[in-house]
Enzyme design. Structure first.
Site, mmCIF file in Angstrom:
data_model
loop_
_atom_site.group_PDB
_atom_site.id
_atom_site.type_symbol
_atom_site.label_atom_id
_atom_site.label_comp_id
_atom_site.label_asym_id
_atom_site.label_seq_id
_atom_site.Cartn_x
_atom_site.Cartn_y
_atom_site.Cartn_z
ATOM 1 N N LYS A 1 0.848 -1.198 0.000
ATOM 2 C CA LYS A 1 0.000 0.000 0.000
ATOM 3 C C LYS A 1 0.881 1.244 0.000
ATOM 4 O O LYS A 1 1.780 1.385 0.824
ATOM 5 C CB LYS A 1 -0.907 -0.006 1.230
ATOM 6 C CG LYS A 1 -1.737 1.269 1.399
ATOM 7 C CD LYS A 1 -2.556 1.219 2.688
ATOM 8 C CE LYS A 1 -3.195 2.561 3.005
ATOM 9 N NZ LYS A 1 -3.937 2.555 4.279
ATOM 10 N N ASP B 1 -2.698 10.305 4.063
ATOM 11 C CA ASP B 1 -4.119 9.983 4.125
ATOM 12 C C ASP B 1 -4.841 10.987 5.009
ATOM 13 O O ASP B 1 -4.810 10.894 6.233
ATOM 14 C CB ASP B 1 -4.316 8.563 4.666
ATOM 15 C CG ASP B 1 -5.793 8.201 4.772
ATOM 16 O OD1 ASP B 1 -6.613 8.852 4.089
ATOM 17 O OD2 ASP B 1 -6.115 7.265 5.525
ATOM 18 N N LYS C 1 -10.278 12.911 8.557
ATOM 19 C CA LYS C 1 -9.796 12.535 9.884
ATOM 20 C C LYS C 1 -9.800 13.788 10.760
ATOM 21 O O LYS C 1 -9.185 14.786 10.409
ATOM 22 C CB LYS C 1 -8.378 11.969 9.795
ATOM 23 C CG LYS C 1 -8.281 10.639 9.069
ATOM 24 C CD LYS C 1 -6.844 10.169 9.008
ATOM 25 C CE LYS C 1 -6.693 8.904 8.191
ATOM 26 N NZ LYS C 1 -7.312 7.726 8.822
ATOM 27 N N ASP D 1 1.288 6.026 6.250
ATOM 28 C CA ASP D 1 0.290 5.158 5.632
ATOM 29 C C ASP D 1 0.829 4.490 4.369
ATOM 30 O O ASP D 1 0.116 3.723 3.737
ATOM 31 C CB ASP D 1 -0.986 5.945 5.326
ATOM 32 C CG ASP D 1 -2.232 5.087 5.429
ATOM 33 O OD1 ASP D 1 -2.174 4.028 6.081
ATOM 34 O OD2 ASP D 1 -3.267 5.456 4.846
ATOM 35 N N ASP E 1 -12.336 7.305 3.756
ATOM 36 C CA ASP E 1 -11.161 7.038 4.585
ATOM 37 C C ASP E 1 -10.792 5.554 4.593
ATOM 38 O O ASP E 1 -9.867 5.156 5.287
ATOM 39 C CB ASP E 1 -11.408 7.526 6.019
ATOM 40 C CG ASP E 1 -10.129 7.618 6.835
ATOM 41 O OD1 ASP E 1 -9.041 7.689 6.224
ATOM 42 O OD2 ASP E 1 -10.203 7.606 8.076
ATOM 43 N N GLU F 1 -9.464 4.011 1.968
ATOM 44 C CA GLU F 1 -8.923 4.182 0.615
ATOM 45 C C GLU F 1 -7.830 3.186 0.252
ATOM 46 O O GLU F 1 -7.623 2.882 -0.920
ATOM 47 C CB GLU F 1 -8.388 5.615 0.452
ATOM 48 C CG GLU F 1 -6.985 5.874 1.000
ATOM 49 C CD GLU F 1 -6.812 5.580 2.479
ATOM 50 O OE1 GLU F 1 -5.713 5.123 2.854
ATOM 51 O OE2 GLU F 1 -7.752 5.794 3.259
ATOM 52 N N ARG G 1 -7.529 0.011 0.598
ATOM 53 C CA ARG G 1 -8.012 -1.206 -0.065
ATOM 54 C C ARG G 1 -8.379 -0.946 -1.521
ATOM 55 O O ARG G 1 -8.333 -1.864 -2.343
ATOM 56 C CB ARG G 1 -9.191 -1.789 0.719
ATOM 57 C CG ARG G 1 -10.417 -0.898 0.776
ATOM 58 C CD ARG G 1 -11.382 -1.288 1.881
ATOM 59 N NE ARG G 1 -10.825 -0.987 3.194
ATOM 60 C CZ ARG G 1 -11.422 -1.296 4.335
ATOM 61 N NH1 ARG G 1 -12.595 -1.932 4.332
ATOM 62 N NH2 ARG G 1 -10.867 -0.989 5.493
#
Length: 492
Positions: free
Chosen positions: A262, A267, A274, A286, A345, A347, A349
């Site tokens: 990933k 993010d 967030k 992230d 949020d 994202e 995946r």
């Protein structure tokens, strides 16, 4: 710093700082000290008595040696019970010794520890890894020029009672180079590590170690139908980069593997922003899955196994703008499956979905993806253990053995198919998130929809990629977690 394995044992070694490991056994401690103590006027027996040293893990008393002798200082290192002794015990002991030698400003250091399972090569490698990783410091962003200088001490470390282990030390240093690259990528802020910066890092790895590199730009991703990945990048002014590094051995590969990381370099949560207390200030990390993927690529490029490996990163930012992905939007992934977005949020995946489809098209024998995917995994397993999901028992066993050898902890979690009911959408093939209970399981089930027939495992590394507390060879900050497990898996 130079690390050498030498045949000389502690009783015959001379230098600034000597470390000797002992198991939790008073008789063995007494016997082990007798020969060395003859030349040191019983100083070590006095140290044992005064500190009540019992050989327990964490016990590390030391003393200065007076007079003109060949050793200036000695440290005793508790190794705990022999029954609990592992390769990671060696890493931890070597790390503690290296940090102590650095603190004591010892130019030369000698370390004598027992071998694990009578395997001199594996033991040497583990000790060298512990030393290299313990002494790595994240100092790139300090303004003081003196703070940016690498530590001067120790200048050389001798691993005592070990001969002909240069190859094991070199292997350790090659693997640690990958771990340190990962640490530096994950620790750097999002204004430094961007999608383009990840692509540039991949290009440097390819140039340095003979890998091939393909970077798909937005238009090429559109042509391949990567709607899930591109949906995440809509609001960012920074272009997405789909990175595909390939290592191929000189001969016929024994097998073909893919590692998918990933690569969300920041993010914000998107329109499901967030808010305070959500840890938004930590979201530079992230992309730790992609960091580990590139770190593994650097190590594999040096180790050159007889295995073909595809390293895949779909790199993007998840930001906010008038072009942002909306809750309620429907995206189409590159395998044709449609996704209703009920949380922007969730994202990571989405980027992994298209990356997994791409990985399977490479005709590999197995795929492993890794991601800082869910906070639910941290709730379930804490900060030290990563989650593993796979329907393949043989792949789970391979990864478990690789992680045990690395001293990195994974726990196999259930792929409970019933939970996919929570991902079903009335207007699309699926939603991108399910109900709160079992959140890490539904995330894994989502990813499973983008694998057809290839053995696959998903690693949720959200907890162990960062630490707020120094622990052995892990310093505060990015840990480089999973690189050594991935390397062991490829090499196995």
């Amino acid at each position: 710093m130079k690390i050498q394995a030498i045949e000389t044992v502690a009783a015959d070694w001379s230098g600034d700082y000597l470390g000797i490991g002992f198991f939790e056994d008073s008789a063995a401690i007494d016997a082990g000290l007798t020969q060395l103590d003859q030349s040191l006027q019983d100083i070590l027996q006095d140290l044992v008595s005064e500190t009540e040293f019992q050989g327990k893990v964490g016990e590390q008393p030391w003393t200065r040696i007076a007079g003109p002798g060949s050793i200036r200082k000695v440290m005793l290192i508790g190794l705990g019970s022999p029954d609990a002794f592992t390769l990671d015990s060696l890493r931890q002991a070597a790390a503690a010794f290296a940090k102590a030698a650095q603190k004591q400003k010892a130019a030369s250091a000698g370390l004598q520890l027992p071998s694990w399972d009578d395997d001199a090569a594996a033991s040497t490698q583990a000790m060298a890894e512990g030393i290299e990783l313990a002494l790595h410091q994240e100092i790139r962003f300090k303004s003081d020029p003196d703070a940016k200088k690498p530590g001067e001490f120790p200048q050389e470390v001798h691993l005592l009672g070990l001969a002909n282990q240069a190859a094991a030390i070199e292997k350790a240093q090659q693997i640690c180079a990958g771990v340190i690259l990962t640490r530096e990528l994950v620790a750097a802020p999002a204004n430094v590590v961007t999608p383009s910066a990840l692509a540039e890092t991949a290009a440097q790895i390819a140039e340095d170690h003979g890998l091939t590199l393909e970077v798909l730009e937005r238009e090429e991703c559109e042509a391949q139908g990567m709607g899930a990945f591109l949906g995440v990048s809509l609001a960012s002014e920074l272009p997405p980069k789909f990175i595909h590094l390939t290592y191929k051995p000189s001969g016929t590969p024994r097998r073909k593997l893919a590692i998918v990381g990933k690569g969300v370099t920041f993010d914000s949560g998107g329109l499901n922003l967030k808010v305070g207390g959500s840890g938004i200030e930590t979201m530079k990390m992230d992309m730790a899955g992609s960091g580990a993927t590139l770190g593994a690529a650097k190590a594999i490029g040096q180790l050159k196994p007889d295995v073909e490996v595809h390293f895949i990163v779909a790199a993007a930012e998840n930001m906010i703008s008038g072009h942002a992905l909306h809750p309620g939007d429907i995206l189409t992934a590159s395998n044709g499956k449609t996704i209703e977005i009920n949380n922007t949020d969730a994202e990571g995946r989405l980027t992994l979905a298209d990356a997994l489809v791409f990985a399977e098209k490479q005709g590999v024998d197995a795929i492993v993806d890794l991601a800082t995917l869910t906070g639910a995994c941290i709730v379930a397993l804490g900060n030290d253990i990563a989650g593993m999901w796979t329907p393949e028992d043989s792949l789970a066993e391979e990864l478990s053995q690789a992680s045990e050898q690395a001293g990195e902890k994974f726990w196999r979690m259930p792929l409970e198919e019933k939970y996919f009911e929570g991902l079903k959408s009335p207007i699309a093939d699926m939603k991108n998130t399910g109900p709160r209970p079992g959140g890490s399981i539904t995330a894994a089930l989502f990813l499973k929809q983008y694998i057809e027939n290839t053995p696959w495992a998903h690693l949720d590394v959200a907890g162990p990629v960062w630490t707020e507390k120094e622990n052995g060879y892990l310093n505060v900050g990015a840990t480089g977690f999973a690189v050594r497990t991935l390397v062991n898996w490829v090499m196995g």
